[in-house]
Design a protein around this motif. Structure first.
Motif, PDB file in Angstrom:
ATOM      1  N   PRO A  62     -19.176  76.044 -22.432  1.00 26.61           N
ATOM      2  CA  PRO A  62     -19.886  75.456 -21.290  1.00 26.61           C
ATOM      3  C   PRO A  62     -20.019  76.467 -20.150  1.00 26.61           C
ATOM      4  O   PRO A  62     -19.076  77.199 -19.832  1.00 26.61           O
ATOM      5  CB  PRO A  62     -18.995  74.275 -20.897  1.00 26.61           C
ATOM      6  N   GLY A  63     -21.203  76.513 -19.591  1.00 26.79           N
ATOM      7  CA  GLY A  63     -21.438  77.403 -18.467  1.00 26.79           C
ATOM      8  C   GLY A  63     -21.788  78.826 -18.825  1.00 26.79           C
ATOM      9  O   GLY A  63     -22.207  79.589 -17.951  1.00 26.79           O
ATOM     10  N   ARG A  64     -21.660  79.209 -20.099  1.00 22.72           N
ATOM     11  CA  ARG A  64     -21.948  80.598 -20.475  1.00 22.72           C
ATOM     12  C   ARG A  64     -23.409  80.801 -20.863  1.00 22.72           C
ATOM     13  O   ARG A  64     -23.927  81.915 -20.761  1.00 22.72           O
ATOM     14  CB  ARG A  64     -21.062  81.042 -21.651  1.00 22.72           C
ATOM     15  N   PHE A  65     -24.053  79.752 -21.354  1.00 19.56           N
ATOM     16  CA  PHE A  65     -25.459  79.866 -21.757  1.00 19.56           C
ATOM     17  C   PHE A  65     -26.339  79.427 -20.589  1.00 19.56           C
ATOM     18  O   PHE A  65     -26.690  78.258 -20.440  1.00 19.56           O
ATOM     19  CB  PHE A  65     -25.750  79.018 -22.992  1.00 19.56           C
ATOM     20  N   ALA A  66     -26.715  80.395 -19.758  1.00 16.88           N
ATOM     21  CA  ALA A  66     -27.562  80.079 -18.610  1.00 16.88           C
ATOM     22  C   ALA A  66     -29.003  79.845 -19.032  1.00 16.88           C
ATOM     23  O   ALA A  66     -29.711  79.037 -18.431  1.00 16.88           O
ATOM     24  CB  ALA A  66     -27.495  81.216 -17.595  1.00 16.88           C
ATOM     25  N   PHE A  67     -29.442  80.556 -20.062  1.00 16.76           N
ATOM     26  CA  PHE A  67     -30.822  80.515 -20.533  1.00 16.76           C
ATOM     27  C   PHE A  67     -30.876  79.987 -21.956  1.00 16.76           C
ATOM     28  O   PHE A  67     -29.910  80.077 -22.711  1.00 16.76           O
ATOM     29  CB  PHE A  67     -31.419  81.927 -20.571  1.00 16.76           C
ATOM     30  N   SER A  68     -32.052  79.491 -22.331  1.00 14.52           N
ATOM     31  CA  SER A  68     -32.364  79.285 -23.739  1.00 14.52           C
ATOM     32  C   SER A  68     -33.765  79.801 -24.012  1.00 14.52           C
ATOM     33  O   SER A  68     -34.610  79.859 -23.116  1.00 14.52           O
ATOM     34  CB  SER A  68     -32.278  77.802 -24.113  1.00 14.52           C
ATOM     35  N   HIS A  69     -33.979  80.193 -25.260  1.00 16.47           N
ATOM     36  CA  HIS A  69     -35.331  80.334 -25.778  1.00 16.47           C
ATOM     37  C   HIS A  69     -35.607  79.094 -26.602  1.00 16.47           C
ATOM     38  O   HIS A  69     -34.896  78.800 -27.572  1.00 16.47           O
ATOM     39  CB  HIS A  69     -35.482  81.596 -26.624  1.00 16.47           C
ATOM     40  N   VAL A  70     -36.619  78.367 -26.194  1.00 16.87           N
ATOM     41  CA  VAL A  70     -36.991  77.114 -26.833  1.00 16.87           C
ATOM     42  C   VAL A  70     -38.178  77.413 -27.745  1.00 16.87           C
ATOM     43  O   VAL A  70     -39.304  77.610 -27.279  1.00 16.87           O
ATOM     44  CB  VAL A  70     -37.353  76.045 -25.783  1.00 16.87           C
ATOM     45  N   LYS A  71     -37.919  77.506 -29.037  1.00 14.72           N
ATOM     46  CA  LYS A  71     -39.003  77.720 -30.001  1.00 14.72           C
ATOM     47  C   LYS A  71     -38.635  77.012 -31.297  1.00 14.72           C
ATOM     48  O   LYS A  71     -37.475  76.970 -31.684  1.00 14.72           O
ATOM     49  CB  LYS A  71     -39.289  79.199 -30.226  1.00 14.72           C
ATOM     50  N   ASP A  72     -39.646  76.454 -31.921  1.00 17.53           N
ATOM     51  CA  ASP A  72     -39.424  75.625 -33.099  1.00 17.53           C
ATOM     52  C   ASP A  72     -39.474  76.474 -34.360  1.00 17.53           C
ATOM     53  O   ASP A  72     -40.001  77.597 -34.365  1.00 17.53           O
ATOM     54  CB  ASP A  72     -40.457  74.503 -33.148  1.00 17.53           C
ATOM     55  N   PRO A 132     -31.023  68.034 -23.340  1.00 17.91           N
ATOM     56  CA  PRO A 132     -30.220  67.302 -22.351  1.00 17.91           C
ATOM     57  C   PRO A 132     -28.748  67.682 -22.389  1.00 17.91           C
ATOM     58  O   PRO A 132     -28.106  67.804 -21.340  1.00 17.91           O
ATOM     59  CB  PRO A 132     -30.438  65.835 -22.742  1.00 17.91           C
ATOM     60  N   VAL A 133     -28.209  67.897 -23.585  1.00 17.43           N
ATOM     61  CA  VAL A 133     -26.804  68.320 -23.700  1.00 17.43           C
ATOM     62  C   VAL A 133     -26.631  69.726 -23.125  1.00 17.43           C
ATOM     63  O   VAL A 133     -25.645  70.017 -22.436  1.00 17.43           O
ATOM     64  CB  VAL A 133     -26.348  68.265 -25.170  1.00 17.43           C
ATOM     65  N   ALA A 134     -27.582  70.597 -23.397  1.00 12.26           N
ATOM     66  CA  ALA A 134     -27.514  71.953 -22.846  1.00 12.26           C
ATOM     67  C   ALA A 134     -27.516  71.919 -21.322  1.00 12.26           C
ATOM     68  O   ALA A 134     -26.753  72.647 -20.671  1.00 12.26           O
ATOM     69  CB  ALA A 134     -28.690  72.775 -23.367  1.00 12.26           C
ATOM     70  N   TYR A 135     -28.355  71.086 -20.752  1.00 16.42           N
ATOM     71  CA  TYR A 135     -28.391  70.966 -19.289  1.00 16.42           C
ATOM     72  C   TYR A 135     -27.051  70.484 -18.754  1.00 16.42           C
ATOM     73  O   TYR A 135     -26.535  71.017 -17.757  1.00 16.42           O
ATOM     74  CB  TYR A 135     -29.516  70.026 -18.872  1.00 16.42           C
ATOM     75  N   GLU A 136     -26.477  69.489 -19.406  1.00 15.96           N
ATOM     76  CA  GLU A 136     -25.184  68.947 -18.967  1.00 15.96           C
ATOM     77  C   GLU A 136     -24.083  69.990 -19.039  1.00 15.96           C
ATOM     78  O   GLU A 136     -23.089  69.907 -18.309  1.00 15.96           O
ATOM     79  CB  GLU A 136     -24.809  67.746 -19.831  1.00 15.96           C
ATOM     80  N   HIS A 137     -24.245  70.994 -19.891  1.00  5.40           N
ATOM     81  CA  HIS A 137     -23.229  72.032 -20.059  1.00  5.40           C
ATOM     82  C   HIS A 137     -23.607  73.328 -19.342  1.00  5.40           C
ATOM     83  O   HIS A 137     -23.065  74.387 -19.647  1.00  5.40           O
ATOM     84  CB  HIS A 137     -22.983  72.286 -21.546  1.00  5.40           C
ATOM     85  N   GLY A 138     -24.526  73.254 -18.398  1.00  2.00           N
ATOM     86  CA  GLY A 138     -24.760  74.375 -17.502  1.00  2.00           C
ATOM     87  C   GLY A 138     -26.003  75.192 -17.736  1.00  2.00           C
ATOM     88  O   GLY A 138     -26.272  76.122 -16.974  1.00  2.00           O
ATOM     89  N   THR A 152     -16.540  89.452 -22.994  1.00  2.00           N
ATOM     90  CA  THR A 152     -17.327  89.705 -21.790  1.00  2.00           C
ATOM     91  C   THR A 152     -16.790  88.851 -20.655  1.00  2.00           C
ATOM     92  O   THR A 152     -16.292  87.740 -20.865  1.00  2.00           O
ATOM     93  CB  THR A 152     -18.821  89.387 -22.021  1.00  2.00           C
ATOM     94  N   ASP A 153     -16.906  89.392 -19.457  1.00  2.00           N
ATOM     95  CA  ASP A 153     -16.407  88.737 -18.248  1.00  2.00           C
ATOM     96  C   ASP A 153     -17.430  87.683 -17.792  1.00  2.00           C
ATOM     97  O   ASP A 153     -18.570  88.038 -17.482  1.00  2.00           O
ATOM     98  CB  ASP A 153     -16.195  89.789 -17.163  1.00  2.00           C
ATOM     99  N   PRO A 154     -17.053  86.409 -17.741  1.00  2.07           N
ATOM    100  CA  PRO A 154     -18.012  85.387 -17.291  1.00  2.07           C
ATOM    101  C   PRO A 154     -18.545  85.627 -15.889  1.00  2.07           C
ATOM    102  O   PRO A 154     -19.606  85.095 -15.536  1.00  2.07           O
ATOM    103  CB  PRO A 154     -17.205  84.081 -17.360  1.00  2.07           C
ATOM    104  N   GLU A 155     -17.816  86.399 -15.086  1.00  2.57           N
ATOM    105  CA  GLU A 155     -18.307  86.720 -13.752  1.00  2.57           C
ATOM    106  C   GLU A 155     -19.437  87.748 -13.786  1.00  2.57           C
ATOM    107  O   GLU A 155     -20.147  87.920 -12.797  1.00  2.57           O
ATOM    108  CB  GLU A 155     -17.158  87.257 -12.892  1.00  2.57           C
ATOM    109  N   LEU A 156     -19.587  88.421 -14.931  1.00  2.00           N
ATOM    110  CA  LEU A 156     -20.562  89.504 -15.033  1.00  2.00           C
ATOM    111  C   LEU A 156     -21.653  89.254 -16.060  1.00  2.00           C
ATOM    112  O   LEU A 156     -22.758  89.794 -15.926  1.00  2.00           O
ATOM    113  CB  LEU A 156     -19.850  90.815 -15.399  1.00  2.00           C
ATOM    114  N   VAL A 157     -21.363  88.489 -17.089  1.00  6.33           N
ATOM    115  CA  VAL A 157     -22.266  88.384 -18.244  1.00  6.33           C
ATOM    116  C   VAL A 157     -22.512  86.923 -18.602  1.00  6.33           C
ATOM    117  O   VAL A 157     -21.567  86.163 -18.837  1.00  6.33           O
ATOM    118  CB  VAL A 157     -21.690  89.124 -19.465  1.00  6.33           C
TER     119      VAL A 157
END
Length: 286
Positions: A209-219, A247-253, A180-185
């Motif tokens: 890094p930079g590809r995971f814009a979102f997370s689902h945070v569930k335990d 915190p690591v996820a935030y640092e990586h975008g 997938t194109d990082p500019e699109l997806v």
């Protein structure tokens, strides 16, 4: 990175109108990064009283909303514009929605833009039989990304566990990300499902890094089958080390942290949503 205590609204706000009180209390509860919630967590409550549920989520301190296609679509009885306005009047941001990419995707993209959303997200594709099938989905995601870009949005894909099991010597999720194109997806990392597949979240976050814009945070409860939805539990009651991950996820975008819960034991969805908001307040980023 600094830790700060959240501000709390004083009872002096009682003289405000209900809507103003909701908005002010929500603004006071936020940290330097806002956390959100996937409305699917409230799927038992949303159809009957969507506006009332949204008001309660604002009171709990959620600052972002991720919708999904419920019985009345993504906008819960509102037009796209009025849904966006209603959510923003509560002090929240309707940042995204999950939706099917199988039909009317261009219309959905235009409506999401009208609501003021930033993303449309494909929630699932099902386990595929071959790596070529995943490559075909990657091509499709690129086309969805083009449609979203034309509408002024971005597109993302939300994983389940099945893309993290090896298939013919490769991990299908690698195939999706590398084709997938990082500019699109972009991608929404559902950390629960990643852990269910026996994978390490930090490895994947650092790998892309930079590809995971979102997370689902569930335990996740321990010793449950990989495909178990009932393994989902209130944050802090399971085995996933979110203080070490986010915190690591935030640092990586990663910038969007969406609470999701799919199973409830001894509590209600709204009670869990409130408890999850309290848990999320420990994470602050500058």
């Amino acid at each position: 990175m600094q830790r700060r205590k959240f501000l709390k609204m004083s009872a002096a706000a009682a003289g405000l109108s209900q809507l103003a009180l909701l908005r002010c209390s929500s603004e006071a509860a936020q940290s330097n990064y806002p956390f959100g919630i996937q409305l699917y967590s409230l799927r038992a409550d949303m159809p009957a009283d969507p506006d009332g549920v949204l008001q309660q989520l604002a009171q709990f301190g959620y600052r972002q909303i991720q919708s999904y296609e419920g019985p009345s679509g993504m906008f819960w009885g509102h037009s796209p514009e009025s849904f966006g306005r209603y959510v923003r009047d509560l002090g929240m941001d309707p940042v995204a929605s999950h939706c099917s990419i199988e039909e009317d995707f261009e219309r959905k993209a235009n409506e999401a833009a009208e609501a003021g959303m930033q993303y449309l997200i494909c929630p699932l594709i099902g386990a595929q039989a071959s790596l070529d099938d995943y490559r075909r989905f990657a091509d499709r995601f690129n086309r969805c990304g083009e449609i979203c870009r034309e509408a002024g949005l971005r597109f993302a894909y939300h994983n389940h566990h099945y893309t993290f099991f090896e298939l013919n010597g490769e991990i299908p999720h690698d195939v999706l990300m590398q084709n997938t194109d990082p500019e699109l997806v972009d991608f929404e990392l559902d950390i629960f499902w990643l852990v269910a597949a026996g994978q390490d979240p930090l490895t994947w976050i650092r790998k892309y890094p930079g590809r995971f814009a979102f997370s689902h945070v569930k335990d996740r409860l321990p010793n449950m089958p990989a495909d178990s939805f009932t393994a989902s539990t209130t944050l802090g009651q399971g085995v996933i080390d979110y203080p070490g991950i986010l915190p690591v996820a935030y640092e990586h975008g990663m910038r969007f942290f969406m609470v999701e819960q799919e199973s409830y034991a001894g509590t209600t969805p709204l009670e869990s949503a409130q408890d999850n908001a309290v848990y999320m307040r420990q994470f602050e980023y500058t």
